[in-house]
Design a protein around this motif. Structure first.
Motif, short mmCIF file in Angstrom:
data_model
loop_
_atom_site.label_atom_id
_atom_site.label_comp_id
_atom_site.label_asym_id
_atom_site.label_seq_id
_atom_site.Cartn_x
_atom_site.Cartn_y
_atom_site.Cartn_z
N VAL A 77 0.87 -1.17 0.00
CA VAL A 77 0.00 0.00 0.00
C VAL A 77 0.91 1.22 0.00
O VAL A 77 1.86 1.28 0.79
N ALA A 78 0.65 2.16 -0.90
CA ALA A 78 1.46 3.39 -0.94
C ALA A 78 0.51 4.56 -1.09
O ALA A 78 -0.40 4.51 -1.91
N GLY A 79 0.72 5.60 -0.30
CA GLY A 79 -0.25 6.69 -0.38
C GLY A 79 0.32 8.07 -0.14
O GLY A 79 1.27 8.25 0.63
N GLY A 135 12.63 13.54 -14.61
CA GLY A 135 11.35 12.88 -14.91
C GLY A 135 10.62 12.39 -13.67
O GLY A 135 9.82 11.45 -13.76
N TYR A 136 10.86 13.03 -12.51
CA TYR A 136 10.22 12.59 -11.27
C TYR A 136 9.60 13.78 -10.53
O TYR A 136 10.03 14.92 -10.70
N ARG A 137 8.59 13.49 -9.70
CA ARG A 137 8.06 14.47 -8.74
C ARG A 137 8.34 13.95 -7.33
O ARG A 137 8.36 12.75 -7.11
N ILE A 138 8.52 14.90 -6.42
CA ILE A 138 8.75 14.47 -5.03
C ILE A 138 7.45 14.61 -4.25
O ILE A 138 6.83 15.67 -4.24
N LYS A 139 7.04 13.52 -3.62
CA LYS A 139 5.83 13.50 -2.80
C LYS A 139 6.17 12.90 -1.44
O LYS A 139 7.07 12.05 -1.35
N LEU A 140 5.42 13.32 -0.42
CA LEU A 140 5.57 12.65 0.87
C LEU A 140 4.73 11.38 0.80
O LEU A 140 3.50 11.44 0.74
N LEU A 141 5.42 10.25 0.78
CA LEU A 141 4.72 8.97 0.55
C LEU A 141 4.73 8.13 1.83
O LEU A 141 5.76 8.02 2.50
N GLY A 142 3.57 7.55 2.14
CA GLY A 142 3.51 6.53 3.18
C GLY A 142 3.50 5.20 2.47
O GLY A 142 2.75 5.02 1.51
N LEU A 143 4.36 4.29 2.90
CA LEU A 143 4.47 3.02 2.17
C LEU A 143 4.58 1.84 3.13
O LEU A 143 5.32 1.91 4.11
N THR A 144 3.82 0.80 2.86
CA THR A 144 3.97 -0.43 3.63
C THR A 144 3.93 -1.59 2.65
O THR A 144 3.09 -1.64 1.76
#
Ligand code: NDP
Ligand code: HSE
Length: 433
Positions: A151-153, A240-249
């Motif tokens: 899950v990544a959000g 070619g990337y954007r930076i986001k604060l991602l929660g990942l499990t």
């Protein structure tokens, strides 16, 4: 159903408004009316201003949370105490509870869900993760057939709003934050948003529900956007990337990853294009494949949408035998696994590195030699002039996947080189395939 609200702020005002506006429709859905009978507020005048004049206000939160004629207690205060004590008191008094308080559940969820189980009541928390997106219901029920893989959000509206405002409108960090606070997105202590703590509360709850493990916030790796440099947002864009604060499990053979940090995501992915206070959660299941849930992650009425969905659910199931209700954390309480949460050193991911160096022969060779010796392969490389001094330059590298401990070792060696002039910036990168 008779509802008591604890707290009279942003979300409570949305709940009262939407309940009033949609009362008829809600009654048709739930099978009976849902009515707020009283509100607990420490400042009645302020509460009336937020919620309107008609509702009885009480200063004694505990008395209202346990009052005989209340069926559901809706906790919208935030924070750990007295919220925990009030929720437990309501449960012990046989009340169902609805809460938007992810901090409370990330810290005390195991205790609260166990208490609810033993008293035969429901603790519902759709609003606690990703505001208005029904992600709890989706993971707990809609995806129940699947062995969930990851899950990544983007699950904090405030930080996503700040990152978007900085990138699109060139706002500085402080002005973007002030605007998010004005719009009611931020936590009472906005440090929770900026430092990744709020996102970590949420991904911790999703982790428990996705993999059937206890709630383990203390094991999460948490890094926010406070130290993120605009230069890295620009360099990431050029690559070619954007930076986001991602929660990942993510589940692996060794255990479960549980982490929040600024993350490079390929610009072409839908997730990279989630802007402002919008949230998005990707869930990868073995049967369904990738799924993506998108919507408002914060704000009065968006959050009220989730709170009221819980009220309708409880109203419909009020008379159901407690044994036959959907388990709080998706898995039967007696069937939780003890799969370990992995320390960050054991996490496998790819990286963005920005290395500020003296611009002279052999420097790049030294850096790439260290990476090669640590078994790391380079995916892309960029060199850009940096600052006033034309003898200095930024070397920006993307690596393929490796274990975090290998990267730690490589960075210690790179940092020690004479030609490296500033602390190396290291960000993680996820392709979200
Ligand atoms: P607000 O700060 O706007 O409202 C909180 C309310 O609770 C206020 O009435 C406040 O009183 C009262 N309160 C807070 N602490 C205490 C205390 N110790 N004793 C008595 N009263 C107290 O918060 P929000 O409405 O924004 O958030 C409520 C909950 O919902 C939080 O858990 C938050 O994390 C969660 N949430 C918020 C979202 C949003 O978009 N805002 C989205 C999703 C979840 P006073 O006004 O006197 O301070
Ligand atoms: N402060 C939180 C956010 C509210 O910005 O996402 C929603 O949980």
């Amino acid at each position: 159903m008779r509802i008591a609200l604890l707290g009279a702020g942003t979300v409570a005002s949305g709940v009262v408004r939407v309940l009033q506006r949609n009362q008829d429709e809600l009654c048709r859905r739930a099978g009976r009316g849902i009515e707020v009978v009283a509100v607990a507020a420490r400042n009645a005048a302020k509460a009336r201003q937020a919620l309107g004049e008609g509702l009885p206000m009480h200063a004694d939160f505990l008395a209202l949370a346990t009052r005989e004629d209340v069926d559901i207690v809706v906790e919208l205060m935030g924070g750990l105490e007295p919220a925990r004590e009030l929720v437990l008191a309501a449960i012990r008094a046989g009340k169902h509870v609805v809460t938007a308080n992810k901090a409370l559940l990330a810290h005390h969820g195991n205790e609260i869900f166990a208490a609810a189980q033993s008293h035969g009541v429901v603790v519902a928390f759709e609003a606690a993760v990703a505001g208005g997106i029904p992600i709890i219901k989706a993971v707990r029920e809609g995806l129940a057939a699947n062995r969930i893989e990851w899950v990544a959000g983007i699950i904090n509206g405030t930080t996503n709003f700040i990152l978007s405002s900085m990138r699109e409108q060139g706002l500085d960090f402080a002005s973007a934050l002030a605007k998010a606070q004005q719009l009611g997105y931020a936590e009472a202590d906005p440090g929770f948003d900026i430092d990744g703590v709020d996102a970590a509360h949420k991904i911790t709850l999703l982790c428990a529900m996705a993999f059937g493990v206890p709630v383990q916030f203390q094991r999460a790796h948490v890094q926010g956007i406070r130290d993120l440099d605009g230069a890295d947002i620009r360099y990431a864009e050029q690559l070619g990337y954007r930076i986001k604060l991602l929660g990942l499990t993510r589940r692996s053979q060794q255990g479960i990853e549980l982490r929040v940090h600024p993350t490079l995501i390929p610009s072409a992915r839908l997730m990279a294009n989630v802007e402002g206070a919008m949230n998005a959660v990707m869930v990868q299941g073995d049967a369904v494949g990738p799924t993506l849930f998108y919507g408002k992650g914060a704000g009065a009425e968006a959050t009220a949408s989730s709170v009221i969905a819980d009220l309708v659910d409880i109203t419909r199931l009020h008379t159901a035998d407690p044994e036959h209700r959907v388990p709080h954390l998706a898995f039967q309480p007696g069937a939780l696994a003890d799969t370990p949460i992995l320390p960050m050193s054991q996490v496998r991911t790819s990286y963005y590195l920005r290395i500020h160096v003296r611009d002279e022969a052999g420097v790049l060779a030294e850096i790439t030699r260290i990476l090669a010796e640590q078994g790391m392969s380079i995916d892309a490389l960029l060199q850009r002039p940096s600052g006033e001094n034309d003898q200095h330059t930024d070397v920006i590298l993307l690596t393929h996947e490796t274990l975090e401990w290998r990267m730690d070792e490589a960075l210690a060696r790179i940092q020690a080189l004479d030609s490296v002039l500033a602390p190396v910036v290291r960000l993680r990168k996820e392709e979200l395939r």
